[in-house]
Write a protein that holds these residues in place. Structure first.
Motif, PDB file in Angstrom:
ATOM      1  N   ASP A 147     -54.905 -18.453  14.719  1.00  0.00           N
ATOM      2  CA  ASP A 147     -55.030 -18.580  16.171  1.00  0.00           C
ATOM      3  C   ASP A 147     -55.906 -17.464  16.734  1.00  0.00           C
ATOM      4  O   ASP A 147     -55.927 -17.236  17.944  1.00  0.00           O
ATOM      5  CB  ASP A 147     -53.652 -18.551  16.844  1.00  0.00           C
ATOM      6  CG  ASP A 147     -52.844 -17.303  16.491  1.00  0.00           C
ATOM      7  OD1 ASP A 147     -53.388 -16.400  15.818  1.00  0.00           O
ATOM      8  OD2 ASP A 147     -51.663 -17.229  16.893  1.00  0.00           O
TER       9      ASP A 147
ATOM     10  N   ARG B 171     -48.428 -23.847  18.058  1.00  0.00           N
ATOM     11  CA  ARG B 171     -47.152 -23.129  18.147  1.00  0.00           C
ATOM     12  C   ARG B 171     -46.160 -23.970  18.953  1.00  0.00           C
ATOM     13  O   ARG B 171     -46.477 -24.471  20.031  1.00  0.00           O
ATOM     14  CB  ARG B 171     -47.340 -21.776  18.802  1.00  0.00           C
ATOM     15  CG  ARG B 171     -48.080 -20.771  17.918  1.00  0.00           C
ATOM     16  CD  ARG B 171     -48.141 -19.397  18.578  1.00  0.00           C
ATOM     17  NE  ARG B 171     -48.819 -18.411  17.755  1.00  0.00           N
ATOM     18  CZ  ARG B 171     -48.205 -17.621  16.881  1.00  0.00           C
ATOM     19  NH1 ARG B 171     -46.889 -17.710  16.726  1.00  0.00           N
ATOM     20  NH2 ARG B 171     -48.892 -16.743  16.165  1.00  0.00           N
ATOM     21  N   HIS B 172     -44.964 -24.121  18.402  1.00  0.00           N
ATOM     22  CA  HIS B 172     -43.869 -24.809  19.063  1.00  0.00           C
ATOM     23  C   HIS B 172     -42.677 -23.863  19.058  1.00  0.00           C
ATOM     24  O   HIS B 172     -41.875 -23.845  18.115  1.00  0.00           O
ATOM     25  CB  HIS B 172     -43.536 -26.122  18.352  1.00  0.00           C
ATOM     26  CG  HIS B 172     -44.670 -27.097  18.332  1.00  0.00           C
ATOM     27  ND1 HIS B 172     -44.827 -28.083  19.273  1.00  0.00           N
ATOM     28  CD2 HIS B 172     -45.726 -27.221  17.484  1.00  0.00           C
ATOM     29  CE1 HIS B 172     -45.905 -28.787  19.011  1.00  0.00           C
ATOM     30  NE2 HIS B 172     -46.477 -28.290  17.923  1.00  0.00           N
TER      31      HIS B 172
ATOM     32  N   SER C 161     -40.962 -20.695  18.203  1.00  0.00           N
ATOM     33  CA  SER C 161     -41.195 -19.736  17.122  1.00  0.00           C
ATOM     34  C   SER C 161     -41.815 -20.386  15.899  1.00  0.00           C
ATOM     35  O   SER C 161     -42.182 -19.706  14.938  1.00  0.00           O
ATOM     36  CB  SER C 161     -39.867 -19.074  16.721  1.00  0.00           C
ATOM     37  OG  SER C 161     -38.950 -20.054  16.236  1.00  0.00           O
ATOM     38  N   GLU C 162     -41.970 -21.707  15.918  1.00  0.00           N
ATOM     39  CA  GLU C 162     -42.486 -22.436  14.770  1.00  0.00           C
ATOM     40  C   GLU C 162     -44.002 -22.605  14.890  1.00  0.00           C
ATOM     41  O   GLU C 162     -44.539 -22.841  15.971  1.00  0.00           O
ATOM     42  CB  GLU C 162     -41.812 -23.799  14.689  1.00  0.00           C
ATOM     43  CG  GLU C 162     -42.085 -24.554  13.408  1.00  0.00           C
ATOM     44  CD  GLU C 162     -41.305 -25.854  13.349  1.00  0.00           C
ATOM     45  OE1 GLU C 162     -40.227 -25.867  12.713  1.00  0.00           O
ATOM     46  OE2 GLU C 162     -41.749 -26.844  13.955  1.00  0.00           O
ATOM     47  N   ILE C 163     -44.693 -22.472  13.741  1.00  0.00           N
ATOM     48  CA  ILE C 163     -46.144 -22.650  13.667  1.00  0.00           C
ATOM     49  C   ILE C 163     -46.419 -23.858  12.782  1.00  0.00           C
ATOM     50  O   ILE C 163     -45.830 -24.007  11.708  1.00  0.00           O
ATOM     51  CB  ILE C 163     -46.826 -21.390  13.100  1.00  0.00           C
ATOM     52  CG1 ILE C 163     -46.470 -20.164  13.953  1.00  0.00           C
ATOM     53  CG2 ILE C 163     -48.341 -21.570  13.038  1.00  0.00           C
ATOM     54  CD1 ILE C 163     -46.959 -18.864  13.368  1.00  0.00           C
TER      55      ILE C 163
ATOM     56  N   ARG D  60     -44.997 -26.717   8.266  1.00  0.00           N
ATOM     57  CA  ARG D  60     -44.339 -25.990   9.345  1.00  0.00           C
ATOM     58  C   ARG D  60     -43.913 -24.627   8.814  1.00  0.00           C
ATOM     59  O   ARG D  60     -43.394 -24.517   7.701  1.00  0.00           O
ATOM     60  CB  ARG D  60     -43.128 -26.759   9.872  1.00  0.00           C
ATOM     61  CG  ARG D  60     -43.479 -28.114  10.474  1.00  0.00           C
ATOM     62  CD  ARG D  60     -42.250 -28.803  11.035  1.00  0.00           C
ATOM     63  NE  ARG D  60     -41.277 -29.067   9.972  1.00  0.00           N
ATOM     64  CZ  ARG D  60     -40.055 -29.562  10.202  1.00  0.00           C
ATOM     65  NH1 ARG D  60     -39.671 -29.831  11.432  1.00  0.00           N
ATOM     66  NH2 ARG D  60     -39.240 -29.784   9.190  1.00  0.00           N
TER      67      ARG D  60
END
Length: 402
Positions: free
Chosen positions: A220, A238-239, A241-243, A267
């Motif tokens: 990113d 990014r969702h 804390s998840e990438i 993920r």
């Protein structure tokens, strides 16, 4: 292509059992017929003109070994093993090919002919029908027979892999005399040709995407160049804390209209420590640590229910903060489930992987492009190089020991 197409898991279990049973029967039959095959080979083999002077010969080739540097290091006493070889044997300079590039020189080494006869002039060549660029050493074409179902075309059989290098290598000539050879990681040997011996192909084995090694980089950070030579850079989503991201894979073997490329979603969940994370790709779960290579991770690129293409990669989590950076190696052919003929016989590569673990199969495995762009630092690149050399070294020592 070694692919399985079935309607469900139960059918897969039945087919898998039958495949194991058939393989066992064929293997047992081959073992029983081995003495007969040996007698036939001895009867058909030519007789050498002279008595052999050696029972075993090892030829160790090093690509790009500069004679000026070698002489300089020998004089300085930095290469004691080379010095001992030179003292016990003969040390002479040899002329190289024109042009002096690896595929040309190795093809002349194999065949004893010049480029006009073995037809290797460079790494690349022009396609005759459209003047585009293709690999000079080999070509991969889809299976000739297909079953067309609407927009989907199901391949019947394996892809056709053609070696462009002409003339016969010396191990093929030795085969005529009943002399067994083992050929390990020699350039311009993909696909391996039929001869009396074993072969693990070297430089010119492609990755699963059909290239000589295309890495993938996820980030990113806007400062990372988006079009590096030898690889692809992809933005991540990014969702919380998840990438998340998607690894681009091989062409779809079903030949859909329009054509598409297979891919695999992943993920990643960072650890609160800021140094570790867990990555999930389908059924695989991989623990990552900043600055540390993972082992080989198998990846199944799914084309349809029950139909997938298997490869393997190594991950390197470069950083989590302040920017996210994840390096994914080129997709190597998995030697435990090869979808391309990287060895001859095909089970030779499988047996090596069973004895020594998964090993790099890409013809030029060390990713110099990623290192040149600074996407992998010097220490990690050297660590990768040592790991690959050790894997090839174990295979070489195993061959010499046997």
């Amino acid at each position: 292509m070694l692919l399985y197409l079935g309607p469900g898991g139960g059918f897969a279990i039945v087919v898998g059992f039958l495949a194991v049973l058939a393989g066992t029967v064929v293997g047992f039959g081959a073992l029983l017929l081995q003495p007969i095959a040996w007698l036939v080979r001895r009867w058909r083999a030519r007789r050498p003109e002279r008595r052999r002077l050696f029972r075993r010969v090892v030829v160790l080739g090093m690509d790009g070994l500069d004679p000026d540097l070698l002489s300089e290091f020998l004089a300085a006493g930095d290469l004691p093993h080379f010095a001992r070889l030179a003292a016990r044997g003969t040390f002479r300079r040899l002329a190289t090919t024109i042009p002096a590039v690896s595929p040309v020189a190795w093809s002349s080494f194999q065949t004893g002919t010049n480029p006009g006869k073995h037809r290797m002039f460079d790494f690349l060549r022009r396609r005759r029908h459209d003047y585009g660029i293709e690999l000079a050493s080999m070509r991969i074409d889809p299976p000739r027979r297909r079953l067309r179902l609407g927009r989907v075309s199901i391949p019947i059989g394996r892809p056709r892999v053609t070696l462009h290098r002409a003339s016969r290598p010396f191990w093929s000539v030795l085969s005529d005399y009943g002399i067994h050879s083992q050929v390990l990681n020699v350039p311009i040997t993909f696909p391996p040709e039929r001869f009396f011996g074993l072969c693990l192909a070297g430089m010119d084995v492609p990755d699963l995407r059909g290239t000589m090694g295309t890495f993938t980089y996820f980030t990113d950070d806007p400062a990372v160049p988006r079009r590096p030579i030898g690889g692809e850079v992809h933005d991540v989503a990014r969702h919380g804390s998840e990438i998340r991201g998607r690894i681009p894979g091989p062409p779809d073997p079903l030949d859909r209209r329009p054509p598409r490329e297979l891919g695999l979603d992943w993920r990643l969940v960072p650890d609160p420590s800021g140094r570790r994370a867990r990555l999930g790709t389908g059924p695989e779960r991989v623990d990552l640590e900043v600055g540390r290579w993972t082992d080989w991770v198998p990846l199944d690129f799914r084309a349809a229910p029950g139909l997938s293409v298997r490869g393997m990669v190594r991950f390197l989590l470069v950083s989590l903060e302040p920017s996210f950076r994840l390096y994914v190696s080129p997709i190597h052919v998995d030697p435990l489930r090869p979808v391309l003929p990287i060895a001859r016989p095909i089970l030779y590569g499988v047996s090596l992987a069973l004895r020594h673990g998964r090993f790099p199969t890409l013809g030029m495995a060390e990713d110099t492009w990623a290192a040149n762009h600074g996407l992998v630092d010097r220490e990690r690149f050297l660590e990768e190089t040592r790991t690959f050399r050790e894997a090839h070294g174990r295979i070489f020592e195993d061959a010499v020991g046997r």
